[in-house]
Design a protein around this motif. Structure first.
Motif, PDB file in Angstrom:
ATOM      1  N   SER A  20      -8.638  51.050 -21.215  1.00  0.00           N
ATOM      2  CA  SER A  20      -8.640  51.464 -19.815  1.00  0.00           C
ATOM      3  C   SER A  20      -9.533  50.578 -18.961  1.00  0.00           C
ATOM      4  CB  SER A  20      -9.097  52.924 -19.700  1.00  0.00           C
ATOM      5  OG  SER A  20     -10.456  53.020 -20.058  1.00  0.00           O
ATOM      6  N   ALA A  21     -10.224  49.620 -19.584  1.00  0.00           N
ATOM      7  CA  ALA A  21     -11.116  48.745 -18.834  1.00  0.00           C
ATOM      8  C   ALA A  21     -10.356  47.690 -18.049  1.00  0.00           C
ATOM      9  CB  ALA A  21     -12.104  48.078 -19.783  1.00  0.00           C
ATOM     10  N   GLY A  22      -9.083  47.749 -18.038  1.00  0.00           N
ATOM     11  CA  GLY A  22      -8.316  46.855 -17.188  1.00  0.00           C
ATOM     12  C   GLY A  22      -7.584  45.763 -17.921  1.00  0.00           C
ATOM     13  N   ALA A  66      -9.388  42.033 -14.538  1.00  0.00           N
ATOM     14  CA  ALA A  66      -8.771  42.602 -15.728  1.00  0.00           C
ATOM     15  C   ALA A  66      -9.225  41.817 -16.943  1.00  0.00           C
ATOM     16  CB  ALA A  66      -7.254  42.545 -15.611  1.00  0.00           C
ATOM     17  N   LEU A  67      -9.207  42.476 -18.081  1.00  0.00           N
ATOM     18  CA  LEU A  67      -9.498  41.789 -19.333  1.00  0.00           C
ATOM     19  C   LEU A  67      -8.339  40.845 -19.637  1.00  0.00           C
ATOM     20  CD1 LEU A  67     -10.736  44.592 -21.766  1.00  0.00           C
ATOM     21  CD2 LEU A  67     -12.088  42.721 -20.846  1.00  0.00           C
ATOM     22  N   PRO A  68      -8.628  39.685 -20.159  1.00  0.00           N
ATOM     23  CA  PRO A  68      -7.530  38.847 -20.629  1.00  0.00           C
ATOM     24  C   PRO A  68      -6.755  39.614 -21.708  1.00  0.00           C
ATOM     25  CG  PRO A  68      -9.579  37.605 -20.561  1.00  0.00           C
ATOM     26  CD  PRO A  68      -9.915  39.037 -20.296  1.00  0.00           C
ATOM     27  N   PRO A  69      -5.442  39.500 -21.724  1.00  0.00           N
ATOM     28  CA  PRO A  69      -4.646  40.301 -22.670  1.00  0.00           C
ATOM     29  C   PRO A  69      -5.067  40.148 -24.130  1.00  0.00           C
ATOM     30  CG  PRO A  69      -3.219  39.236 -21.084  1.00  0.00           C
ATOM     31  CD  PRO A  69      -4.593  38.706 -20.845  1.00  0.00           C
ATOM     32  N   ASP A  70      -5.413  38.928 -24.564  1.00  0.00           N
ATOM     33  CA  ASP A  70      -5.792  38.753 -25.968  1.00  0.00           C
ATOM     34  C   ASP A  70      -7.129  39.446 -26.289  1.00  0.00           C
ATOM     35  OD1 ASP A  70      -6.988  36.802 -24.306  1.00  0.00           O
ATOM     36  OD2 ASP A  70      -7.363  35.483 -26.009  1.00  0.00           O
ATOM     37  N   VAL A 104     -17.430  43.234 -28.994  1.00  0.00           N
ATOM     38  CA  VAL A 104     -17.684  43.443 -27.563  1.00  0.00           C
ATOM     39  C   VAL A 104     -18.813  42.530 -27.102  1.00  0.00           C
ATOM     40  CG1 VAL A 104     -18.601  45.097 -25.881  1.00  0.00           C
ATOM     41  CG2 VAL A 104     -16.735  45.769 -27.405  1.00  0.00           C
ATOM     42  N   GLU A 105     -19.894  42.493 -27.853  1.00  0.00           N
ATOM     43  CA  GLU A 105     -21.027  41.652 -27.470  1.00  0.00           C
ATOM     44  C   GLU A 105     -20.646  40.170 -27.462  1.00  0.00           C
ATOM     45  OE1 GLU A 105     -23.823  42.692 -26.059  1.00  0.00           O
ATOM     46  OE2 GLU A 105     -23.021  44.717 -26.292  1.00  0.00           O
ATOM     47  N   ALA A 106     -19.835  39.761 -28.434  1.00  0.00           N
ATOM     48  CA  ALA A 106     -19.390  38.364 -28.477  1.00  0.00           C
ATOM     49  C   ALA A 106     -18.508  38.042 -27.271  1.00  0.00           C
ATOM     50  CB  ALA A 106     -18.637  38.090 -29.780  1.00  0.00           C
ATOM     51  N   ALA A 107     -17.609  38.971 -26.913  1.00  0.00           N
ATOM     52  CA  ALA A 107     -16.733  38.755 -25.763  1.00  0.00           C
ATOM     53  C   ALA A 107     -17.549  38.719 -24.469  1.00  0.00           C
ATOM     54  CB  ALA A 107     -15.661  39.843 -25.696  1.00  0.00           C
ATOM     55  N   VAL A 118     -15.039  38.623 -20.935  1.00  0.00           N
ATOM     56  CA  VAL A 118     -14.914  39.873 -20.190  1.00  0.00           C
ATOM     57  C   VAL A 118     -15.442  39.609 -18.781  1.00  0.00           C
ATOM     58  CG1 VAL A 118     -15.674  42.280 -20.030  1.00  0.00           C
ATOM     59  CG2 VAL A 118     -15.211  41.274 -22.273  1.00  0.00           C
ATOM     60  N   PRO A 119     -14.620  39.842 -17.770  1.00  0.00           N
ATOM     61  CA  PRO A 119     -15.111  39.642 -16.402  1.00  0.00           C
ATOM     62  C   PRO A 119     -16.352  40.494 -16.150  1.00  0.00           C
ATOM     63  CG  PRO A 119     -12.737  39.982 -16.415  1.00  0.00           C
ATOM     64  CD  PRO A 119     -13.222  40.266 -17.798  1.00  0.00           C
ATOM     65  N   ARG A 120     -17.300  39.934 -15.464  1.00  0.00           N
ATOM     66  CA  ARG A 120     -18.591  40.583 -15.213  1.00  0.00           C
ATOM     67  C   ARG A 120     -18.452  42.000 -14.655  1.00  0.00           C
ATOM     68  NH1 ARG A 120     -23.249  38.933 -16.084  1.00  0.00           N
ATOM     69  NH2 ARG A 120     -25.127  39.094 -14.851  1.00  0.00           N
TER      70      ARG A 120
END
Length: 133
Positions: free
Chosen positions: A4-6, A15-19, A54-57, A63-65
């Protein structure tokens, strides 16, 4: 939750990149599957992997700020559910009751030393024959 984070959803915001979204959603699904299977150990391992992903992304900027906080909180909430599902540690074994010392025990030991009954081997009658009595 994390999806749901986009994941490519909202047209008016980041939005999060699809991958990345797919990777995090899969990791979250693995946590959920382990919980549903009743395997808290596997769920905890999967949750740790999710948090690391998550931390790596976040660190790599994938992940957009504006979404970073929401993505991190979603992973942390899922990890908290795993912790809540862990069985409580076993209760410590009760301590044995204290041993009460009985003053009569000391007297009993003294009585044993004075007892000349058969089989004690005190030897007071040593050398005497039964016929001598």
């Amino acid at each position: 939750m994390l999806a749901s984070a986009g994941c490519g959803g909202a047209a008016d915001g980041p939005a999060l990149p699809p991958d990345v979204g797919a990777e995090l959603a899969t990791a979250a699904g693995d946590v959920t599957a382990a919980l549903e299977a009743g395997d808290p150990v596997a769920a905890q391992a999967e949750a740790a992997e999710l948090l690391a992903a998550v931390e790596a992304a976040l660190a790599s900027g994938e992940v957009p700020r504006p979404l970073a906080r929401e993505v991190r909180r979603g992973a942390q909430r899922l990890a908290a559910l795993v912790e809540a599902a862990q069985p409580p540690p076993p209760a410590p074994a009760p301590e044995p009751p204290p041993v009460e010392e009985d003053d009569d025990d000391d007297d009993a030991e003294d009585d044993d030393e004075e007892d000349d009954g058969p089989g004690k081997g005190k030897g007071k009658d040593k050398g005497k024959d039964k016929d001598d009595d």
